[in-house]
Design a protein around this motif. Structure first.
Motif, short mmCIF file in Angstrom:
data_model
loop_
_atom_site.label_atom_id
_atom_site.label_comp_id
_atom_site.label_asym_id
_atom_site.label_seq_id
_atom_site.Cartn_x
_atom_site.Cartn_y
_atom_site.Cartn_z
N LYS A 102 0.86 -1.18 0.00
CA LYS A 102 0.00 0.00 0.00
C LYS A 102 0.89 1.23 0.00
CE LYS A 102 -3.73 -2.18 2.65
NZ LYS A 102 -4.55 -2.11 3.88
N ASP A 153 0.42 7.34 -0.62
CA ASP A 153 -0.68 8.19 -1.11
C ASP A 153 -2.04 7.59 -0.83
OD1 ASP A 153 1.41 9.66 -2.06
OD2 ASP A 153 1.26 8.91 -4.12
N SER A 154 -2.12 6.28 -0.58
CA SER A 154 -3.42 5.62 -0.38
C SER A 154 -3.95 5.80 1.04
CB SER A 154 -3.30 4.13 -0.69
OG SER A 154 -2.38 3.50 0.18
#
Length: 327
Positions: free
Chosen positions: A125, A128-129
């Motif tokens: 991940k 930015d997520s």
């Protein structure tokens, strides 16, 4: 015959002294480079690692087809890049059908390969997520906490090796004192199985607790990934012993030297035995005359001479008494 060039300018000499091996090391730099083929996931992983170590990292953007760390002769280019950039850590990413999303983490000693560990990236991940308050985002170059959770880091050889490499990769420069207000990030490493580790970064929020120790809260800010150990190579014993040398805590004590309050530094001189022809002379104290060592019974001869002298003096006293009595 190879020609050795010495630096002519003071700036070049200072730069070479900075790169010379030191017993007390400064912060380690990290070299990040790509293999012949990489995936989108691996490119994002390398970019996030470079962002986490931005002040102490060098990233190559071109592909490197000659770098094969685990193969004989494949580490030559890697050692050359390490010497050119003065980096003692490296992260090498490659992607193949046999080993997808592959990362090779390694350390160098004197710009030669010290140890290697190969991991696969899963469940990645990006930073930015994650959605969080941007005020909580860690500052670049701040000192992190590193927490290892699980018994595997103490019992399993592969995870123990991975723990050492991750500590060197993320801890930054070693300091003696640390300001508590400057701590704003935590790296959490959780051992899921005997060969799988979850790595994530959390922001550290300090709140009032009514005591001296503040209350802490963790906010996950990423990146987050699972690292699956595939291969690892430990250093040999001789190389490990040479690389683990440390500075003595106390200076070496000089023998036969004392400090006096009046005379200052006072030393004792030991004069060795001297031999002239077949006679050996020895010194007992400084200032004494040389005593010849001819036979083994020197003390016995002295004792006999002393007894003869006492007997002679006793005879003289006896003869004087006889004369006085006769008179």
């Amino acid at each position: 015959m190879l020609r050795i060039k010495t630096p002519q300018k003071a700036r070049a000499r200072r730069e070479l002294e900075k790169r010379a091996p030191k017993l007390i090391e400064t912060g380690k730099k990290t070299l990040i480079l790509h293999g012949t083929k990489t995936s989108a996931v691996l490119n994002a992983v390398l970019s996030d690692i470079y962002h986490l170590k931005k002040e102490s990292a060098v990233k190559f953007s071109r592909k490197n087809k000659d770098v094969c760390p685990f193969e004989n002769g494949g580490e030559t280019s890697l050692e050359f890049f390490s010497h050119q950039t003065d980096c003692s850590l490296f992260v090498y990413g490659s992607h193949t059908k046999k080993r997808p999303n592959n990362l090779v983490l390694g350390r160098t000693y004197d710009h030669h390969i010290y140890d290697l560990i190969e991991v696969g990236v899963e469940n990645y991940k990006r930073m930015d997520s994650f959605s969080f308050d941007k005020k909580l985002s860690p500052h670049v170059g701040s000192k992190p906490f590193i927490c290892f959770i699980g018994e595997g880091f103490e019992n399993v050889q592969e995870l123990k090796h991975l723990k050492e490499v991750l500590l060197d990769l993320f801890r930054g420069e070693v300091v003696e004192k640390l300001n508590l207000a400057g701590l704003d990030r935590v790296y959490l490493c959780s051992a899921i199985s005997a060969n799988k580790v979850n790595l994530t970064q959390c922001a550290l929020r300090l709140k009032k607790s009514g005591t001296v120790v503040p209350r802490t809260e963790l906010v996950e800010v990423g990146p987050s990934m699972d690292l699956v150990v595939r291969r690892h190579r430990l250093p040999n014993d001789n190389l490990r012993k040479e690389a683990m040398r440390v500075v003595r805590d106390q200076p070496r004590k000089d023998k036969n030297i004392m400090q006096d309050t009046l005379r200052g530094k006072v030393g004792k001189i030991n004069i060795p035995d001297q031999k002239v022809d077949d006679t050996k002379y020895f010194h007992t104290k400084v200032g004494d005359s040389y005593v010849p060592q001819k036979t083994k019974g020197i003390k016995r001869e002295r004792r006999e001479a002393k007894m003869k002298k006492e007997e002679k003096e006793g005879d003289e006293h006896a003869s004087k008494r006889q004369k006085e009595d006769s008179e």
